[in-house]
Design a protein around this motif. Structure first.
Motif, mmCIF file in Angstrom:
data_model
loop_
_atom_site.group_PDB
_atom_site.id
_atom_site.type_symbol
_atom_site.label_atom_id
_atom_site.label_comp_id
_atom_site.label_asym_id
_atom_site.label_seq_id
_atom_site.Cartn_x
_atom_site.Cartn_y
_atom_site.Cartn_z
ATOM 1 N N ARG A 56 0.827 -1.206 0.000
ATOM 2 C CA ARG A 56 0.000 0.000 0.000
ATOM 3 C C ARG A 56 0.864 1.259 0.000
ATOM 4 N N LEU A 57 1.997 1.220 0.689
ATOM 5 C CA LEU A 57 2.893 2.378 0.712
ATOM 6 C C LEU A 57 3.492 2.636 -0.665
ATOM 7 N N ILE A 58 3.995 1.570 -1.303
ATOM 8 C CA ILE A 58 4.608 1.727 -2.628
ATOM 9 C C ILE A 58 3.587 2.198 -3.649
ATOM 10 N N MET A 59 2.415 1.598 -3.665
ATOM 11 C CA MET A 59 1.392 1.971 -4.635
ATOM 12 C C MET A 59 0.834 3.356 -4.350
ATOM 13 N N GLY A 60 0.717 3.714 -3.083
ATOM 14 C CA GLY A 60 0.242 5.056 -2.742
ATOM 15 C C GLY A 60 1.226 6.127 -3.168
ATOM 16 N N LEU A 61 2.509 5.885 -2.914
ATOM 17 C CA LEU A 61 3.530 6.851 -3.323
ATOM 18 C C LEU A 61 3.622 6.947 -4.846
ATOM 19 N N SER A 62 3.528 5.813 -5.536
ATOM 20 C CA SER A 62 3.617 5.842 -6.998
ATOM 21 C C SER A 62 2.429 6.582 -7.603
ATOM 22 N N LEU A 63 1.242 6.378 -7.049
ATOM 23 C CA LEU A 63 0.066 7.082 -7.559
ATOM 24 C C LEU A 63 0.165 8.571 -7.293
ATOM 25 N N SER A 64 0.650 8.940 -6.107
ATOM 26 C CA SER A 64 0.801 10.358 -5.774
ATOM 27 C C SER A 64 1.843 11.020 -6.661
ATOM 28 N N ALA A 65 2.980 10.337 -6.862
ATOM 29 C CA ALA A 65 4.047 10.907 -7.693
ATOM 30 C C ALA A 65 3.608 11.048 -9.142
ATOM 31 N N TYR A 66 2.818 10.077 -9.621
ATOM 32 C CA TYR A 66 2.337 10.146 -10.997
ATOM 33 C C TYR A 66 1.371 11.310 -11.192
ATOM 34 N N SER A 67 0.685 11.705 -10.132
ATOM 35 C CA SER A 67 -0.315 12.769 -10.229
ATOM 36 C C SER A 67 0.301 14.162 -10.201
ATOM 37 N N ILE A 68 1.581 14.271 -9.833
ATOM 38 C CA ILE A 68 2.223 15.591 -9.738
ATOM 39 C C ILE A 68 2.751 15.990 -11.106
ATOM 40 N N PRO A 69 2.401 17.163 -11.616
ATOM 41 C CA PRO A 69 2.949 17.616 -12.906
ATOM 42 C C PRO A 69 4.465 17.763 -12.846
ATOM 43 N N VAL A 70 5.104 17.514 -13.965
ATOM 44 C CA VAL A 70 6.568 17.533 -14.010
ATOM 45 C C VAL A 70 7.113 18.915 -13.682
ATOM 46 N N PHE A 71 6.472 19.967 -14.201
ATOM 47 C CA PHE A 71 7.004 21.315 -13.971
ATOM 48 C C PHE A 71 6.940 21.697 -12.490
ATOM 49 N N TRP A 72 5.908 21.212 -11.791
ATOM 50 C CA TRP A 72 5.797 21.516 -10.361
ATOM 51 C C TRP A 72 6.764 20.664 -9.553
ATOM 52 N N LEU A 73 6.889 19.389 -9.911
ATOM 53 C CA LEU A 73 7.811 18.504 -9.218
ATOM 54 C C LEU A 73 9.245 19.002 -9.360
ATOM 55 N N ALA A 74 9.607 19.471 -10.555
ATOM 56 C CA ALA A 74 10.959 19.983 -10.774
ATOM 57 C C ALA A 74 11.242 21.194 -9.883
ATOM 58 N N GLN A 75 10.284 22.075 -9.764
ATOM 59 C CA GLN A 75 10.495 23.257 -8.912
ATOM 60 C C GLN A 75 10.542 22.886 -7.436
ATOM 61 N N LEU A 76 9.770 21.892 -7.028
ATOM 62 C CA LEU A 76 9.840 21.414 -5.646
ATOM 63 C C LEU A 76 11.211 20.830 -5.342
ATOM 64 N N PHE A 77 11.761 20.054 -6.284
ATOM 65 C CA PHE A 77 13.085 19.464 -6.095
ATOM 66 C C PHE A 77 14.161 20.541 -6.039
ATOM 67 N N ILE A 78 14.033 21.552 -6.880
ATOM 68 C CA ILE A 78 15.000 22.653 -6.846
ATOM 69 C C ILE A 78 14.936 23.374 -5.508
ATOM 70 N N LEU A 79 13.726 23.630 -5.045
ATOM 71 C CA LEU A 79 13.553 24.319 -3.765
ATOM 72 C C LEU A 79 14.119 23.507 -2.612
ATOM 73 N N LEU A 80 13.908 22.186 -2.633
ATOM 74 C CA LEU A 80 14.364 21.340 -1.531
ATOM 75 C C LEU A 80 15.862 21.068 -1.598
ATOM 76 N N PHE A 81 16.326 20.496 -2.723
ATOM 77 C CA PHE A 81 17.706 20.008 -2.789
ATOM 78 C C PHE A 81 18.725 21.099 -3.141
ATOM 79 N N ALA A 82 18.310 22.121 -3.878
ATOM 80 C CA ALA A 82 19.257 23.164 -4.272
ATOM 81 C C ALA A 82 19.222 24.371 -3.343
ATOM 82 N N VAL A 83 18.013 24.831 -3.032
ATOM 83 C CA VAL A 83 17.896 26.065 -2.237
ATOM 84 C C VAL A 83 17.995 25.773 -0.749
#
Length: 342
Positions: free
Chosen positions: A131-158
């Motif tokens: 349930r954890l793996i499938m829940g995370l995969s479904l959630s990640a699939y639902s996030i648009p790429v442009f928003w996910l990229a900016q979230l990663f930049i904010l977290l890992f770079a900034v």
């Protein structure tokens, strides 16, 4: 296999021909002069324009113009950029290398992680980890790429400072661009700081690779999980258990080879999705590839560059899909027998 391969290659050639018809028609659909849209040569350059008028067959019929367009296309004469005035074909090589580097690494990461996670989720069916793996995969699939990229930049770079915000490598390393793939170019260079440059390139690379791999990764997890569960319900698996075979033998010798069939079939589609998302990813991370080059040319209305970028990206997607179909048919002979029987 030969008959199936021949059919796929003929279909590929026909599709590529239709693609060239579309690219040729774009010259007339764009605003402005068709010859300028095709070659980048402006009407103000009288001598060059008249020479191109004859060379491109614009003094003849539309059919002769198309044949002339195809002749120049096969010779590598794709016109010149209206902005940089450089040949489009010469600009594509390093950009293509950068795009393939990013795309292939992302696809490799998706395959390496997606298949084992899908198998593990199937083994732990209806369990907490499933349930954890499938829940995370479904959630990640639902996030648009442009928003996910900016979230990663904010977290890992900034916030964490683990990676640079954008770019391919620190300009201070001054690596000569040959193939466009920064890792290969560093390996081919003879600089004294090769390892430092390689580390810096990896530091720039890992965040966009992860962002780009999320969507195919989540899809491969779901496809692999469903395929394994479906195979485990087959009669030959029950017969193997009845013969006393161990769970590991059943999984690796009987379940996984059969469960990989739908996964292999989906690899071409997932690569197509990845190549679509790579355009957005390259723009956000300022990656010097075909995607960012194509978007920039759209803003600048650089029509020869738009045509060249579309032609290369579409051709890559078509070639990869045909290769996946051939591998799928070679690995699973009953598939091509079913197709030939139709």
């Amino acid at each position: 296999m030969f008959r199936y391969s021949l059919r796929r290659m003929v279909l590929l050639l026909v599709t590529l021909w239709l693609l060239t018809l579309l690219i040729f028609a774009l010259n007339y659909w764009y605003p402005g002069d068709p010859l300028t849209n095709m070659t980048g040569i402006k009407f103000s350059d009288t001598l060059a324009y008249q020479q191109a008028l004859v060379a491109r067959g614009f003094d003849g019929s539309l059919v002769s113009q198309y044949f002339s367009f195809m002749a120049h296309l096969l010779q590598g004469d794709w016109g010149a950029s209206m902005v940089t005035e450089q040949p489009v074909f010469a600009e594509i090589k390093p950009l293509l290398g950068a795009t393939l580097e990013l795309g292939l690494l992302a696809m490799l990461l998706a395959i390496v992680l997606g298949i084992p996670l899908g198998v593990y989720a199937a083994i732990q069916q209806r369990g907490k980890l499933d349930r954890l793996i499938m829940g995370l995969s479904l959630s990640a699939y639902s996030i648009p790429v442009f928003w996910l990229a900016q979230l990663f930049i904010l977290l890992f770079a900034v916030k964490l400072g683990w990676s640079p915000i954008s770019g391919q490598i620190d300009p201070l390393y001054a690596i000569d661009i040959n193939t466009g793939s920064i890792l290969i170019d560093i390996w081919l260079s003879d600089t004294d700081y090769r390892m430092a440059a390689f580390t810096d390139a990896l530091n720039h690379l890992w965040v966009p690779v992860i962002v780009l791999s999320i969507m195919p990764l989540t899809m491969l997890i779901r496809i692999m999980r469903n395929a394994v569960l479906d195979v485990l319900q087959q009669n030959f698996i029950k017969a193997a258990r009845a013969r006393g075979l161990s769970d590991s033998t059943i999984m690796f010798r009987h379940t996984l080879p059969n469960a990989m069939q739908p996964v292999v079939r989906q690899l071409g589609l997932q690569f197509s999705v990845l190549m679509t998302n790579i355009i957005i990813t390259e723009v956000i991370f300022n990656w010097p590839g075909l995607g960012s080059w194509l978007v920039k040319s759209i803003y600048e209305r650089d029509f020869p560059v738009i045509q060249g970028g579309l032609l290369v990206l579409a051709s890559i997607i078509l070639l990869v899909n045909v290769m996946v179909d051939l591998v799928h048919a070679w690995r699973y002979p009953h598939i091509r027998k079913e197709i030939d029987a139709k």
